[in-house]
Design an enzyme around this catalytic site. Structure first.
Site, PDB file in Angstrom:
ATOM      1  N   ASP A  75      -6.458  54.718  43.723  1.00 23.91           N
ATOM      2  CA  ASP A  75      -5.830  53.993  42.615  1.00 23.91           C
ATOM      3  C   ASP A  75      -4.408  54.502  42.440  1.00 23.91           C
ATOM      4  OD1 ASP A  75      -5.343  52.473  40.362  1.00 23.91           O
ATOM      5  OD2 ASP A  75      -6.544  53.696  39.024  1.00 23.91           O
TER       6      ASP A  75
ATOM      7  N   LYS B  66      -6.876  49.841  45.244  1.00 23.95           N
ATOM      8  CA  LYS B  66      -6.214  48.941  44.296  1.00 23.95           C
ATOM      9  C   LYS B  66      -4.756  48.782  44.723  1.00 23.95           C
ATOM     10  CE  LYS B  66      -9.083  50.007  40.292  1.00 23.95           C
ATOM     11  NZ  LYS B  66      -9.103  50.521  38.927  1.00 23.95           N
TER      12      LYS B  66
ATOM     13  N   VAL C 200     -13.703  48.885  38.109  1.00 25.39           N
ATOM     14  CA  VAL C 200     -14.979  48.487  38.700  1.00 25.39           C
ATOM     15  C   VAL C 200     -16.003  49.620  38.614  1.00 25.39           C
ATOM     16  CG1 VAL C 200     -13.958  46.796  40.280  1.00 25.39           C
ATOM     17  CG2 VAL C 200     -14.189  49.183  41.012  1.00 25.39           C
TER      18      VAL C 200
ATOM     19  N   ASP D 293     -18.340  55.051  38.497  1.00 27.99           N
ATOM     20  CA  ASP D 293     -18.910  55.100  37.150  1.00 27.99           C
ATOM     21  C   ASP D 293     -17.922  54.639  36.096  1.00 27.99           C
ATOM     22  OD1 ASP D 293     -17.242  57.554  37.422  1.00 27.99           O
ATOM     23  OD2 ASP D 293     -18.000  57.953  35.410  1.00 27.99           O
TER      24      ASP D 293
ATOM     25  N   ARG E 133     -23.395  54.391  38.349  1.00 27.97           N
ATOM     26  CA  ARG E 133     -23.220  54.817  39.748  1.00 27.97           C
ATOM     27  C   ARG E 133     -24.333  54.264  40.630  1.00 27.97           C
ATOM     28  NH1 ARG E 133     -19.133  58.664  39.840  1.00 27.97           N
ATOM     29  NH2 ARG E 133     -19.061  60.139  38.127  1.00 27.97           N
TER      30      ARG E 133
HETATM   31  P1  IMP Z   1      -6.528  58.045  41.434  1.00 26.60           P
HETATM   32  O1  IMP Z   1      -6.449  59.539  41.341  1.00 26.60           O
HETATM   33  O2  IMP Z   1      -5.828  57.345  40.297  1.00 26.60           O
HETATM   34  O3  IMP Z   1      -6.131  57.477  42.791  1.00 26.60           O
HETATM   35  O4  IMP Z   1      -8.009  57.633  41.158  1.00 26.60           O
HETATM   36  C1  IMP Z   1      -8.988  57.975  42.003  1.00 26.60           C
HETATM   37  C2  IMP Z   1     -10.242  58.312  41.240  1.00 26.60           C
HETATM   38  O5  IMP Z   1     -10.322  57.679  39.977  1.00 26.60           O
HETATM   39  C3  IMP Z   1     -11.386  57.806  42.059  1.00 26.60           C
HETATM   40  O6  IMP Z   1     -11.894  58.850  42.848  1.00 26.60           O
HETATM   41  C4  IMP Z   1     -12.370  57.349  41.025  1.00 26.60           C
HETATM   42  O7  IMP Z   1     -13.239  58.401  40.722  1.00 26.60           O
HETATM   43  C5  IMP Z   1     -11.556  57.032  39.814  1.00 26.60           C
HETATM   44  N1  IMP Z   1     -11.311  55.587  39.687  1.00 26.60           N
HETATM   45  C6  IMP Z   1     -10.163  54.913  39.902  1.00 26.60           C
HETATM   46  N2  IMP Z   1     -10.315  53.591  39.693  1.00 26.60           N
HETATM   47  C7  IMP Z   1     -11.610  53.419  39.325  1.00 26.60           C
HETATM   48  C8  IMP Z   1     -12.396  52.269  38.966  1.00 26.60           C
HETATM   49  O8  IMP Z   1     -11.957  51.108  38.964  1.00 26.60           O
HETATM   50  N3  IMP Z   1     -13.686  52.510  38.653  1.00 26.60           N
HETATM   51  C9  IMP Z   1     -14.244  53.759  38.655  1.00 26.60           C
HETATM   52  N4  IMP Z   1     -13.548  54.860  38.992  1.00 26.60           N
HETATM   53  C10 IMP Z   1     -12.236  54.684  39.322  1.00 26.60           C
END
Ligand code: IMP
Ligand code: MG
Length: 179
Positions: free
Chosen positions: A104, A132, A154, A160, A166
């Site tokens: 993300d 994303k 999602v 989760d 989950r």
């Molecule tokens: P980032 O550090 O923002 O790239 O997010 C990564 C982590 O955030 C992932 O490993 C997920 O655990 C959580 N995450 C990000 N987007 C979602 C989502 O849409 N649903 C559930 N968990 C998410």
């Protein structure tokens, strides 16, 4: 649980088919004779993806678990990521493949990448089930991506919301009143 789901984005059958393809791509990247592969799943979101993926991979490997926390409670915006359980397997001079559920903002993979590179792996690659659109900085990338999805929160198949869903078998969006 079913009553909380608004719509299914990716069915278990679609996930299964795509993960077989990903496994073939990953296997082609790590030839059989090339030993010393360590998979590093990021807990807990990646566990279902991991379980399905590794059973499709024919090569010898070890698992090294790492846990990162970025969401505290009932939120859908990631905060600053921190490592809550560190790797206990030696990865020096090993081929390392990090496994995560979703890319993300990229904070999680950036943090894990930095931590693992300190230990001098031979190679370091990343596989994510979902990505994303373009929120992650250009230097945080994934070598293997299952599905590109829209920018919405999602759940299911390991992912989760506030600790729940989950075990839902598909990737889905919750009803608005559930967030
Ligand atoms: P980032 O550090 O923002 O790239 O997010 C990564 C982590 O955030 C992932 O490993 C997920 O655990 C959580 N995450 C990000 N987007 C979602 C989502 O849409 N649903 C559930 N968990 C998410
Ligand atoms: Mg996660």
């Amino acid at each position: 649980m079913e009553g909380d789901i608004d719509r299914i984005l990716i069915t278990h059958e679609q996930l299964d088919r795509r993960i077989r393809e990903m496994a073939d791509d990953i296997a082609a990247c790590y030839p059989e004779e090339d030993t010393g592969l360590v998979l590093v799943p990021i807990l807990a979101g990646s566990i279902i993806f991991l379980a399905d993926l590794i059973r499709r991979l024919p090569m010898k490997m070890k698992l090294g678990l790492i846990a990162v926390s970025s969401y505290a409670g009932a939120v859908t915006e990631s905060r600053d990521a921190s490592i809550t359980r560190d790797l206990s397997v030696d990865i020096t001079d090993q081929h390392v493949l990090v496994i995560d559920d979703i890319l993300d903002t990229g904070k999680t993979l950036r943090l894990v990448g930095q931590r693992l590179r300190e230990r001098k792996p031979r190679t370091l690659r990343t596989a994510v089930l979902l990505r994303k659109p373009s929120k992650a900085p250009a230097d945080v990338t994934a070598d293997f991506v299952g599905f590109e999805i829209e920018d919405e929160f999602v759940v299911g198949y390991g992912l989760d919301y506030d600790g729940h869903y989950r075990n839902y078998p598909h990737i889905a969006v919750l009803k608005p009143e559930r967030y």
